[in-house]
Scaffold this active site. Structure first.
Site, PDB file in Angstrom:
ATOM      1  N   LYS A  71       1.056  -1.012   0.205  1.00  0.00           N
ATOM      2  CA  LYS A  71       0.071   0.373   0.456  1.00  0.00           C
ATOM      3  C   LYS A  71       0.445   1.127   0.506  1.00  0.00           C
ATOM      4  O   LYS A  71       0.219   2.371  -0.760  1.00  0.00           O
ATOM      5  CB  LYS A  71      -1.064  -0.240   1.672  1.00  0.00           C
ATOM      6  CG  LYS A  71      -2.130  -0.894   0.795  1.00  0.00           C
ATOM      7  CD  LYS A  71      -2.904  -0.582   2.310  1.00  0.00           C
ATOM      8  CE  LYS A  71      -4.235  -1.344   2.181  1.00  0.00           C
ATOM      9  NZ  LYS A  71      -5.305  -0.957   3.037  1.00  0.00           N
ATOM     10  N   ASP A 108     -10.478   3.828   1.569  1.00  0.00           N
ATOM     11  CA  ASP A 108     -10.999   3.350   2.656  1.00  0.00           C
ATOM     12  C   ASP A 108     -11.645   4.220   3.634  1.00  0.00           C
ATOM     13  O   ASP A 108     -12.462   4.059   4.774  1.00  0.00           O
ATOM     14  CB  ASP A 108     -10.192   3.260   3.479  1.00  0.00           C
ATOM     15  CG  ASP A 108      -8.929   1.848   3.235  1.00  0.00           C
ATOM     16  OD1 ASP A 108      -9.913   0.360   2.540  1.00  0.00           O
ATOM     17  OD2 ASP A 108      -7.740   1.140   3.922  1.00  0.00           O
TER      18      ASP A 108
HETATM   19  N1  NAP Z   1     -12.754  -2.486   7.637  1.00  0.00           N
HETATM   20  C1  NAP Z   1     -11.594  -2.572   6.495  1.00  0.00           C
HETATM   21  O1  NAP Z   1     -11.726  -2.243   5.736  1.00  0.00           O
HETATM   22  C2  NAP Z   1     -10.336  -2.018   7.527  1.00  0.00           C
HETATM   23  C3  NAP Z   1      -9.046  -1.220   6.630  1.00  0.00           C
HETATM   24  C4  NAP Z   1      -7.769  -1.699   7.543  1.00  0.00           C
HETATM   25  C5  NAP Z   1      -7.807  -2.109   8.186  1.00  0.00           C
HETATM   26  N2  NAP Z   1      -8.514  -2.123   9.285  1.00  0.00           N
HETATM   27  C6  NAP Z   1      -8.475  -3.562  10.611  1.00  0.00           C
HETATM   28  O2  NAP Z   1      -7.818  -2.290  11.178  1.00  0.00           O
HETATM   29  C7  NAP Z   1      -6.871  -3.093  12.488  1.00  0.00           C
HETATM   30  C8  NAP Z   1      -6.021  -1.944  12.303  1.00  0.00           C
HETATM   31  O3  NAP Z   1      -4.687  -2.248  10.917  1.00  0.00           O
HETATM   32  P1  NAP Z   1      -3.327  -1.667  10.820  1.00  0.00           P
HETATM   33  O4  NAP Z   1      -3.245  -1.286   8.995  1.00  0.00           O
HETATM   34  O5  NAP Z   1      -4.115   0.226  11.157  1.00  0.00           O
HETATM   35  O6  NAP Z   1      -2.635  -1.755  11.528  1.00  0.00           O
HETATM   36  P2  NAP Z   1      -1.409  -0.832  11.714  1.00  0.00           P
HETATM   37  O7  NAP Z   1      -0.826   0.307  10.816  1.00  0.00           O
HETATM   38  O8  NAP Z   1      -0.079  -1.846  12.561  1.00  0.00           O
HETATM   39  O9  NAP Z   1      -1.668   0.015  12.939  1.00  0.00           O
HETATM   40  C9  NAP Z   1      -2.403  -1.135  14.747  1.00  0.00           C
HETATM   41  C10 NAP Z   1      -2.464   0.018  15.407  1.00  0.00           C
HETATM   42  O10 NAP Z   1      -3.181  -1.006  15.951  1.00  0.00           O
HETATM   43  C11 NAP Z   1      -1.706   0.084  17.806  1.00  0.00           C
HETATM   44  N3  NAP Z   1      -1.356  -1.909  18.290  1.00  0.00           N
HETATM   45  C12 NAP Z   1      -1.303  -2.730  18.328  1.00  0.00           C
HETATM   46  N4  NAP Z   1      -0.875  -3.814  19.195  1.00  0.00           N
HETATM   47  C13 NAP Z   1      -1.596  -3.046  20.380  1.00  0.00           C
HETATM   48  C14 NAP Z   1      -1.972  -3.145  22.163  1.00  0.00           C
HETATM   49  N5  NAP Z   1      -1.285  -3.829  22.147  1.00  0.00           N
HETATM   50  N6  NAP Z   1      -2.436  -2.535  22.655  1.00  0.00           N
HETATM   51  C15 NAP Z   1      -2.753  -0.878  21.846  1.00  0.00           C
HETATM   52  N7  NAP Z   1      -2.842  -0.652  21.418  1.00  0.00           N
HETATM   53  C16 NAP Z   1      -1.835  -1.258  20.391  1.00  0.00           C
HETATM   54  C17 NAP Z   1      -0.758   0.365  17.391  1.00  0.00           C
HETATM   55  O11 NAP Z   1      -0.019   1.306  18.098  1.00  0.00           O
HETATM   56  P3  NAP Z   1       1.740   1.587  18.264  1.00  0.00           P
HETATM   57  O12 NAP Z   1       1.344   2.377  17.065  1.00  0.00           O
HETATM   58  O13 NAP Z   1       1.678   1.407  19.528  1.00  0.00           O
HETATM   59  O14 NAP Z   1       2.352   0.245  17.308  1.00  0.00           O
HETATM   60  C18 NAP Z   1      -1.676   0.919  15.899  1.00  0.00           C
HETATM   61  O15 NAP Z   1      -2.252   2.504  16.565  1.00  0.00           O
HETATM   62  C19 NAP Z   1      -6.410  -4.578  11.695  1.00  0.00           C
HETATM   63  O16 NAP Z   1      -7.582  -4.948  12.067  1.00  0.00           O
HETATM   64  C20 NAP Z   1      -6.906  -4.224  10.240  1.00  0.00           C
HETATM   65  O17 NAP Z   1      -7.465  -5.943   9.869  1.00  0.00           O
HETATM   66  C21 NAP Z   1      -9.735  -3.026   8.261  1.00  0.00           C
END
Ligand code: NAP
Length: 280
Positions: A71, A108
């Site tokens: 991405k 998104d």
């Molecule tokens: N519905 C949809 O179309 C859609 C679209 C995009 C994403 N999603 C979902 O959204 C979720 C996040 O995706 P992403 O792409 O944004 O992931 P990402 O870029 O890896 O970001 C992960 C986020 O979660 C936080 N995090 C991870 N472990 C944690 C913990 N133990 N305690 C508190 N916060 C924690 C991280 O905080 P730090 O910065 O501290 O690491 C960061 O803010 C996933 O489940 C994904 O499947 C859904």
């Protein structure tokens, strides 16, 4: 010049990509609208991304979606990036122009706001403070959509405060970055709460957040869609808050992509939703 008789083609590039719901979604719309076409998963290694994207036009593809880990890398490859994708800092869609050049888009943010409006037609981003937990890729799309919808106060909480602060600085007013220890105080008086972390998705522990300070009128949204009801959404529902899961965001982000490629803005029908739900 468009070729109306051609077989319509699009795909999703990722690595791995076989779990993607996008082929089921887009192939449903081909059948629903009586179009001859196919949408295929394309497992592309990061080192091959540029060559794969440049092959879209000669192979007759109208475009593709991008997922992990392409991405961000694709931003440096395509010929143009639309302003929303630029602000989000990632693209999830490539459109092949009639001259074969490539445009990067990100739907998104559209998907998020459409899913909220579908669940709550009278929802307004400026109805009160919004708490967003998380500062990753999903959170960036949520924040851009909320800003564009007129949010006046966004309280951004992230486990790693520096990341939240940097994002608030980048996207600007109306975001205030708060420390992780402030996540429960931040709920006071909020009109909406969005979980944009991975906490609560299958294989991860629930989001560590007590909802006591959150008004029961607040809309609680989780962008996670597996499981369909996270522990956060279950807790919110039990205390009377309206809730929205992440499935609508996934379904609705696909609509403008299909339109950009094939000229039809498709609908999320109950049949399509049930079909995708059956896979989650
Ligand atoms: N519905 C949809 O179309 C859609 C679209 C995009 C994403 N999603 C979902 O959204 C979720 C996040 O995706 P992403 O792409 O944004 O992931 P990402 O870029 O890896 O970001 C992960 C986020 O979660 C936080 N995090 C991870 N472990 C944690 C913990 N133990 N305690 C508190 N916060 C924690 C991280 O905080 P730090 O910065 O501290 O690491 C960061 O803010 C996933 O489940 C994904 O499947 C859904």
């Amino acid at each position: 010049m468009s070729r109306p008789d051609r077989f319509l083609l699009a795909g999703v590039m990722g690595w791995p990509v076989m779990h993607s719901r996008s082929p089921a979604l887009h192939n449903y719309w081909f059948a629903h609208y009586g179009l001859a076409g196919a949408y295929v998963p394309l497992a592309i290694e990061p080192d091959d991304l540029e060559r794969a994207l440049r092959a879209l036009a000669p192979l007759g593809f109208s475009g593709c979606n991008l997922t992990i880990p392409h991405k961000e890398a694709a931003l440096a490859i395509v010929d143009r990036v639309d302003p929303v994708a630029r602000r989000i800092g990632a693209m999830n869609c490539v459109v092949v122009a009639p001259d074969g050049s490539l445009e990067g888009q990100n739907h998104d943010a559209f998907g998020f706001v459409e899913s909220i409006r579908e669940a709550q037609p009278n929802w307004r981003a400026d109805a009160g403070p919004i708490v967003v937990i998380g500062a990753g890729g999903g959170a960036r799309a949520v924040l851009v959509s909320l800003i564009d919808q007129g949010a006046r106060e966004i309280r951004l909480v992230n486990r790693t405060p520096a990341r939240g602060k940097a994002l608030a600085g980048e996207l600007g007013c109306p975001i205030t970055a708060l420390g992780w220890e402030q996540r429960e105080v931040a709920l006071k008086g909020a009109a909406m709460l969005v979980n944009a972390t991975n906490q609560g998705m299958v294989g991860e522990p629930p989001l560590d957040l007590a909802l006591d300070a959150l008004p029961v009128s607040a809309l609680v949204s989780d962008i996670i869609y597996i499981p369909r009801e996270t522990a956060l959404l279950a807790a919110a529902r039990k205390r009377g808050n309206p809730t929205v899961n992440g499935l609508g965001m996934l379904l609705h982000q696909a609509r403008p992509a299909f339109q950009a490629w094939f000229g039809i803005m498709p609908e999320v029908t109950p049949e399509l939703r049930a079909m995708i739900e059956a896979t989650t």
